[in-house]
Design a protein around this motif. Structure first.
Motif, short mmCIF file in Angstrom:
data_model
loop_
_atom_site.label_atom_id
_atom_site.label_comp_id
_atom_site.label_asym_id
_atom_site.label_seq_id
_atom_site.Cartn_x
_atom_site.Cartn_y
_atom_site.Cartn_z
N PRO A 1 -10.71 -35.55 -12.45
CA PRO A 1 -11.44 -35.34 -13.72
C PRO A 1 -11.55 -36.60 -14.57
O PRO A 1 -10.91 -36.74 -15.61
N ALA B 1 -13.98 -37.67 -16.48
CA ALA B 1 -14.60 -37.52 -17.80
C ALA B 1 -13.57 -37.17 -18.86
O ALA B 1 -13.53 -37.78 -19.93
N THR B 2 -12.71 -36.21 -18.57
CA THR B 2 -11.68 -35.82 -19.54
C THR B 2 -10.70 -36.96 -19.75
O THR B 2 -10.30 -37.24 -20.88
N TYR C 1 -19.51 -33.85 -24.56
CA TYR C 1 -20.34 -33.22 -23.53
C TYR C 1 -21.19 -34.26 -22.79
O TYR C 1 -21.27 -34.25 -21.56
N GLU D 1 -7.65 -28.53 -16.03
CA GLU D 1 -7.97 -29.35 -14.86
C GLU D 1 -6.72 -29.65 -14.04
O GLU D 1 -6.77 -29.69 -12.80
N THR E 1 -20.58 -37.41 -22.40
CA THR E 1 -19.70 -38.21 -21.55
C THR E 1 -19.43 -37.48 -20.25
O THR E 1 -19.44 -38.08 -19.17
N GLY E 2 -19.18 -36.17 -20.36
CA GLY E 2 -18.95 -35.37 -19.16
C GLY E 2 -20.15 -35.35 -18.24
O GLY E 2 -20.01 -35.43 -17.01
N VAL E 3 -21.33 -35.26 -18.80
CA VAL E 3 -22.56 -35.25 -18.00
C VAL E 3 -22.73 -36.59 -17.29
O VAL E 3 -23.05 -36.64 -16.10
N LEU F 1 -20.44 -38.87 -16.54
CA LEU F 1 -19.38 -39.20 -15.58
C LEU F 1 -19.16 -38.15 -14.50
O LEU F 1 -18.36 -38.35 -13.60
N TYR F 2 -19.87 -37.03 -14.57
CA TYR F 2 -19.65 -35.96 -13.60
C TYR F 2 -20.24 -36.32 -12.24
O TYR F 2 -21.36 -36.79 -12.13
N ASP F 3 -19.44 -36.07 -11.23
CA ASP F 3 -19.87 -36.23 -9.84
C ASP F 3 -19.18 -35.12 -9.05
O ASP F 3 -17.95 -35.13 -8.91
N GLU F 4 -19.95 -34.17 -8.57
CA GLU F 4 -19.37 -33.01 -7.92
C GLU F 4 -18.58 -33.35 -6.66
O GLU F 4 -17.75 -32.57 -6.21
#
Length: 124
Positions: free
Chosen positions: A32, A34-35, A18, A84, A20-22, A24-27
């Motif tokens: 994808p 992060a995955t 989670y 995804e 890592t996802g936060v 690497l997340y960029d809207e």
């Protein structure tokens, strides 16, 4: 008792996934990352752990299951890769979907090979 160890290690893997996802997340980015990142790292870690660490140290089956199945298993995510990919296809991003699947599969194989090689002290 093994279920407790797998569950505790799994909770740490899930939290790290989670986080890592936060990070690497960029809207604004459709791909994808992060995955892909956690799956490539997980491919390396599982190969390195199962062929190297468990042989270098006398680890109990309990600890092996906790790390391999619990931590690494909950850190990586095939289901997210699948969802995804379908989302990319539904959004008309067929090329990105194909790139994502190919990089995930072949990148995972390469990272596993690197993990195996490093665990045996071989050149990569």
């Amino acid at each position: 008792m093994i279920y407790l160890f797998i569950g505790v290690a799994g909770s740490f893997g899930a939290i790290l996934r989670y986080m890592t996802g936060v990070v690497l997340y960029d809207e604004s980015v459709v791909f994808p990352f992060a995955t892909l990142t956690v799956n490539l790292i997980g491919s390396f870690l599982l190969a390195w752990f199962t062929t190297g660490i468990v042989k270098w140290f006398s680890l109990s089956p309990l600890f092996k299951a906790a790390i391999g199945t619990g931590f690494i298993g909950s850190f990586t995510t095939f289901s997210a890769l699948s969802v995804e990919t379908v989302t990319l296809v539904r959004n008309g991003d067929l090329v990105l979907a194909l790139i994502y699947v190919l990089v995930s599969v072949f990148g995972g194989l390469v990272m596993s090979r690197v993990g195996f090689s490093l665990s045996k002290g071989e050149a990569v």
